[in-house]
Design an enzyme around this catalytic site. Structure first.
Site, PDB file in Angstrom:
ATOM      1  N   CYS A 132      -5.943  16.181  -5.515  1.00 56.90           N
ATOM      2  CA  CYS A 132      -4.927  17.283  -5.803  1.00 56.90           C
ATOM      3  C   CYS A 132      -3.474  17.813  -4.891  1.00 56.90           C
ATOM      4  O   CYS A 132      -4.537  18.312  -3.622  1.00 56.90           O
ATOM      5  CB  CYS A 132      -6.530  18.894  -5.313  1.00 56.90           C
ATOM      6  SG  CYS A 132      -5.297  20.302  -5.305  1.00 56.90           S
ATOM      7  N   GLU A 175       0.490  -1.218   0.359  1.00 54.39           N
ATOM      8  CA  GLU A 175      -0.324  -0.002  -0.389  1.00 54.39           C
ATOM      9  C   GLU A 175       0.835   1.093   0.370  1.00 54.39           C
ATOM     10  O   GLU A 175       0.787   2.241  -0.223  1.00 54.39           O
ATOM     11  CB  GLU A 175      -0.821  -0.452   1.167  1.00 54.39           C
ATOM     12  CG  GLU A 175      -1.638  -0.953   1.142  1.00 54.39           C
ATOM     13  CD  GLU A 175      -2.868  -0.688   2.257  1.00 54.39           C
ATOM     14  OE1 GLU A 175      -3.247   0.435   2.168  1.00 54.39           O
ATOM     15  OE2 GLU A 175      -3.419  -1.985   3.043  1.00 54.39           O
ATOM     16  N   CYS A 209     -10.304  23.127  -4.856  1.00 55.61           N
ATOM     17  CA  CYS A 209      -9.450  24.915  -5.133  1.00 55.61           C
ATOM     18  C   CYS A 209      -9.455  25.447  -6.950  1.00 55.61           C
ATOM     19  O   CYS A 209      -9.169  26.314  -7.613  1.00 55.61           O
ATOM     20  CB  CYS A 209      -8.319  24.343  -4.902  1.00 55.61           C
ATOM     21  SG  CYS A 209      -7.459  23.827  -5.655  1.00 55.61           S
ATOM     22  N   ASP A 266      -3.044  -4.096   4.033  1.00 54.36           N
ATOM     23  CA  ASP A 266      -2.753  -4.349   4.603  1.00 54.36           C
ATOM     24  C   ASP A 266      -4.131  -5.862   5.072  1.00 54.36           C
ATOM     25  O   ASP A 266      -5.034  -5.877   4.788  1.00 54.36           O
ATOM     26  CB  ASP A 266      -3.476  -2.711   5.446  1.00 54.36           C
ATOM     27  CG  ASP A 266      -2.194  -2.259   5.696  1.00 54.36           C
ATOM     28  OD1 ASP A 266      -1.061  -2.436   4.987  1.00 54.36           O
ATOM     29  OD2 ASP A 266      -2.527  -1.003   6.235  1.00 54.36           O
ATOM     30  N   TYR A 325       0.445  -4.584  13.509  1.00 52.32           N
ATOM     31  CA  TYR A 325      -0.504  -4.454  12.769  1.00 52.32           C
ATOM     32  C   TYR A 325      -1.166  -3.431  13.298  1.00 52.32           C
ATOM     33  O   TYR A 325      -1.440  -4.175  14.963  1.00 52.32           O
ATOM     34  CB  TYR A 325      -1.304  -5.189  12.028  1.00 52.32           C
ATOM     35  CG  TYR A 325      -2.639  -4.529  10.859  1.00 52.32           C
ATOM     36  CD1 TYR A 325      -1.369  -3.765  10.217  1.00 52.32           C
ATOM     37  CD2 TYR A 325      -3.428  -4.854  11.213  1.00 52.32           C
ATOM     38  CE1 TYR A 325      -2.270  -2.743   8.944  1.00 52.32           C
ATOM     39  CE2 TYR A 325      -4.921  -4.157  10.148  1.00 52.32           C
ATOM     40  CZ  TYR A 325      -3.869  -2.713   9.420  1.00 52.32           C
ATOM     41  OH  TYR A 325      -5.058  -2.728   8.841  1.00 52.32           O
TER      42      TYR A 325
END
Length: 701
Positions: A120, A47, A136, A166, A352
Site C-alpha cells: 500500500c 534488488e 486502510c 544480495d 556487504y
C-alpha cells in the site's frame, strides 16, 4: 601502488564516454556486424533502485528507460551492453489463501504456494492476494506483478540475464524467483555474485557467473515455511487466548523475549543504593546495599597496581559487533542501523553488511595500506587477514577514503549520492575507523588500578593512564583515565536507587543471540524490531523493559509450548538450516518434523482446534447427533462459506474431497462437535451410518 591522486579521472571518463558512443553506433547499425556479434546484450537484475543507479554510473553516464513505474538504466562495459533494473526486494510471499496447510500443499512433497507481493502506497502495509489494502482500504497499490511483467519483457530483449541480488540465502531466494518467472522467456540465466558495489567487483561478477545455488534456496524455503507453520500457529493461539490479532510468536522471537524478561527479574531482585561522588577533577560511583546516613567530606584514591601492556586492535566488524557498537555510540535502534548500512552498501561505500566473518581480503588490506601509509606512515601498517576466507568478508570500506575526505568529495560533487545523511556519515566513520585500526600495529599503554574509599565504601577504578608508544590509537583515540593518588574534597553527591544487574540494551540482546546461536546476520535487527512492534518490550534510557503484555505472552507460550520455543531447540533448528544450505541435509525431512510440531500445537486442549477434533474422530465412534447434522446439511444444494470459522476453514481446505458440501460439513463437524465425541458413549447401532464420515477423516489423516 597507485595512489588516488595519481589517477587521471578525466582520461578514464573520456574512455568510458568513447566506449558508450561506440555501443550507440553499434545499436544504430553503423559498425560492422562482426563487431556487433561480439557484444552481448545483458539484462542485469539487482534488488534495489539505489544499487541499480550506482552500478550504472560506474560505466559512464547511463541512459534511462522508464517502463511503467520501473526505471531501467542502460550503459556499456565495452564487452556488454547492460540494462540494469531492480526487483525492489522480494517479489513473492507465501499465500494467505486457504491453500493446503497455511499456504503449503502436501503432494508427493511439500509444495509452498507463493503470491506476488503488494504494498500500500498510502500506509506502507505489505500484503498478498487482496485487491486493496486490508489495513486502510486504499487501492493505491504497488504490485509486484507489474515488475514481473517488466522483467519478462526485458528478458526477451537480452542475450543473457544475470541476477545480482544480495549474496546470502535471502538474496538467492529472490534470484530463484526471478529465474522461475523469466525462464520461459530466456534460457540463458545466471547468477552474478558480488560483496561490494564497486566497478572492479561488478566487472569481476560479470565474468565469474554461476548457476543458482538451490541449497541456499531450500534453506530459505525452510525458514519461511517454519515461520508460517510454527510461528503462525503459535500466533493464532495467542490471538485466541488474548483476543488480539497483532500478537505474534516465533522460534527466535520468543526466546529473545525470555532473555529480556529474565534479566528484568534479576534487575528487580538486586536493587542497591548508588552514590556518584564528584570532586573538582573526577567523579566516582559507589554502590551500597543500605542507604548511608552521612557522607564523608573527602574521598581517598590509592594506587594498587601499574603495568605496561600491549593493546592489540579488535577485528573488523561483523553484523553483530557493528550493531552492538552503533547502538551504544550512535544511540540508534538496530533496525535503523541496518537500514543505514544497507544504503552504504548500495552506494558502494562499504562491503556487504550481513556477515559473521572477520576475514579481510587482499584487496581490503591494500585499501588499508594506502590509507595508513599516506596518513600515519609505513611503520604503522600491520596487515592481518583475520581468519580463514569464507563466503563473506568482514564489513569494511571499499575505498581508502576517511570521513573528512568523503564529506569533502560530496560537497565538491566528486561523489554524488542522493539521500545521504549525517547518520550515514557517522556509521561510515565507525566502520572505517574500526577497519583501519584492525590493520595497524598495537600500541603500548600504561594501565593503572586504583582503590577509591569514601564513607566506608570501596570501589576499584582501572584504565589506561598513559600511551607509551602509538599504534592503532591514532585512528581510534583512547580516552585516558584522568585520576591520581591523593585525598580530594567532595563537592557534590548524587544518590539514586538502581540495580547491581543492569537491564539489557539492544546491543546486549544481539550479543546474546550470537552467543546462543539463535540468530543470523539477516535476522538480528528483525527480531528486536518485532519485540517493539508487538509492544512486548519498551526502551527507556536505552534499556529494555518487558511490558505486562510481553510477560503474559511469554508465560503462556512457555507453559504450553515451552519445548517448541526452547533456546537449544531453536539453535539446533538453525544449525539444520545451515546444513541444508551446505547440502548436508534433506530439507523435506526437516519440513516433515515441522509438520509433526504443527499438529502438536493444534492438539493442545485449551480451545477447539483442528487436530483435537481430527484425533477424536479416530479415537471414538461418531454419535448419532453428529451423523444427523451431517446428513441434514448434505441435503443442501449450496455451500455457505460464512459458516466456516478459521479453524474449520483450514480443515475444509485440507480435505482431499471434491464434494463441496461434504468438505464443509465434515469441517464443521470436526470443530464443533469434537467435545461431544469425547463425552457421548459409543452408539454401535449407528456404526454403518457414520462409516462414510469416518472414512473421510481417515483420508485427511
Amino acid at each position: 601502488m597507485l595512489r588516488l591522486e595519481e589517477i587521471d579521472l578525466d582520461t578514464i571518463k573520456k574512455e568510458l564516454d568513447e566506449e558508450r558512443k561506440k555501443v550507440e553506433e553499434i545499436m544504430k547499425g553503423n559498425i560492422p556486424t562482426e563487431i556487433k556479434d561480439l557484444i552481448k546484450m545483458v539484462l542485469f537484475i539487482v534488488e534495489s533502485p539505489n544499487k541499480a543507479r550506482t552500478i550504472a554510473n560506474f560505466f559512464g553516464k547511463p541512459s534511462v528507460r522508464r517502463i511503467g513505474n520501473i526505471k531501467a538504466y542502460e550503459t556499456t562495459t565495452g564487452k556488454y551492453i547492460l540494462t540494469i533494473v531492480a526487483t525492489k526486494g522480494h517479489l513473492f510471499e507465501l499465500t494467505l489463501k486457504e491453500e493446503g496447510v497455511y499456504g503449503v500443499l502436501k503432494e508427493k512433497e511439500y509444495v509452498p504456494i507463493f503470491s506476488p507481493i503488494k504494498k500500500c502506497l498510502d500506509c506502507g502495509h505489505q500484503f498478498v492476494d487482496e485487491d486493496k489494502c486490508p489495513r486502510c482500504g486504499s487501492e493505491n497499490i504497488d504490485d509486484a506483478s507489474d515488475r514481473i511483467k517488466v522483467l519478462r519483457d526485458l528478458a526477451q530483449e537480452a542475450d543473457i540475464v544475470l541476477i545480482g541480488t544480495d549474496p546470502d540465502a535471502e538474496g538467492e531466494k529472490i534470484a530463484y524467483d526471478v529465474y522461475s518467472i523469466i525462464r520461459p522467456y530466456n534460457k540463458n540465466i545466471y547468477r552474478a555474485e558480488f560483496h561490494e558495489v564497486t566497478r572492479q567487483a561488478i566487472i569481476k561478477a560479470l565474468e565469474e557467473i554461476r548457476d543458482i545455488n538451490t541449497n541456499r534456496v531450500k534453506a530459505q524455503l525452510v525458514r519461511r515455511i517454519e515461520d508460517r507453520w510454527i510461528g503462525f500457529a503459535l500466533s493464532q493461539r495467542l490471538w485466541s487466548r488474548f483476543k488480539k490479532k497483532t500478537l505474534s510468536a516465533g522460534r527466535v522471537q520468543t526466546p529473545v523475549l525470555g532473555f529480556i524478561i529474565k534479566r528484568y527479574e534479576e534487575y528487580k531482585k538486586n536493587r542497591a543504593h548508588y552514590y556518584a561522588v564528584k570532586t573538582s577533577d573526577f567523579e566516582v560511583t559507589f554502590i551500597s546495599d543500605d542507604p548511608l546516613e552521612k557522607y564523608d567530606k573527602t574521598i581517598k584514591i590509592e594506587k594498587i597496581e601499574e603495568k605496561e601492556s600491549e593493546k592489540k586492535p579488535l577485528p573488523p566488524y561483523t553484523t553483530d559487533s557493528l550493531l552492538r557498537d552503533a547502538v551504544i555510540e550512535l544511540r540508534l535502534s538496530v533496525d535503523k542501523i541496518m537500514a543505514l548500512a544497507q544504503n552504504l552498501f548500495e552506494w558502494g561505500l562499504i562491503t556487504y553488511h550481513r556477515t559473521d566473518s572477520t576475514h579481510i581480503s587482499n584487496l581490503g588490506i591494500q585499501i588499508a595500506q594506502t590509507y595508513i601509509e599516506n596518513t600515519f606512515g609505513k611503520e604503522y601498517f600491520y596487515p592481518r587477514h583475520w581468519g580463514e576466507e569464507g563466503t563473506h568478508e568482514a564489513i569494511r570500506p571499499t575505498k581508502p577514503i576517511d570521513t573528512e575526505t568523503l564529506i569533502k568529495m560530496l560537497r565538491e560533487g566528486d561523489i554524488q549520492i542522493q539521500g545521504i545523511t549525517k547518520e550515514h556519515i557517522r556509521l561510515y566513520d565507525l566502520i572505517f575507523r574500526r577497519f583501519i585500526a584492525s590493520q595497524m600495529k598495537p600500541f603500548i599503554a600504561i594501565e593503572t588500578k586504583f582503590n577509591a574509599v569514601w564513607s566506608n565504601l570501596n570501589t576499584t577504578i582501572e584504565g589506561i593512564t598513559d600511551i607509551k608508544e602509538n599504534g592503532w590509537n591514532l585512528i581510534k583515540p583512547i580516552k585516558l583515565l584522568a585520576i591520581k593518588e591523593g585525598e580530594y574534597e567532595v563537592i557534590d553527591v548524587k544518590h539514586w536507587i538502581g540495580s547491581k544487574v543492569p537491564l539489557y540494551t539492544q546491543a546486549d540482546v544481539i550479543e546474546l543471540m550470537k552467543e546462543q546461536n539463535i540468530g543470523r546476520p539477516s535476522t538480528y535487527a528483525t527480531i528486536v524490531k518485532k519485540l517493539f512492534e508487538r509492544y512486548y518490550v519498551i526502551e527507556k534510557n536505552q534499556r529494555l523493559i518487558p511490558t505486562e503484555r510481553g510477560i503474559k505472552v511469554y508465560q503462556y507460550l512457555t507453559e504450553r509450548f515451552g519445548h517448541l520455543v526452547d533456546v537449544k531447540l531453536t539453535a539446533d533448528l538453525l544449525e539444520k538450516m545451515d546444513r541444508i544450505e551446505n547440502g548436508e541435509l534433506d530439507y523435506m525431512d526437516v519440513l516433515r518434523s515441522f509438520k509433526k510440531e504443527l499438529i502438536e500445537i493444534w492438539k493442545t486442549k485449551e480451545t477447539k482446534y483442528i487436530a483435537d477434533g481430527i484425533y477424536k474422530w479416530k479415537e471414538y465412534s461418531v454419535p448419532a447427533i453428529v451423523y444427523e447434522r451431517y446428513e441434514k446439511i448434505l441435503k443442501r444444494k449450496k455451500v455457505y462459506p460464512e459458516y466456516l470459522t478459521p479453524w474449520s476453514r483450514a480443515i475444509y481446505n485440507a480435505l482431499p474431497l471434491d464434494n463441496e458440501i461434504e468438505k464443509q460439513t465434515l469441517a464443521l463437524a470436526i470443530e464443533k462437535d469434537f467435545e461431544i465425541l469425547t463425552k457421548k458413549p459409543i452408539l454401535r447401532e449407528y456404526k454403518k451410518k457414520y462409516e462414510h464420515l469416518k472414512n473421510l477423516v481417515d483420508q485427511l489423516l
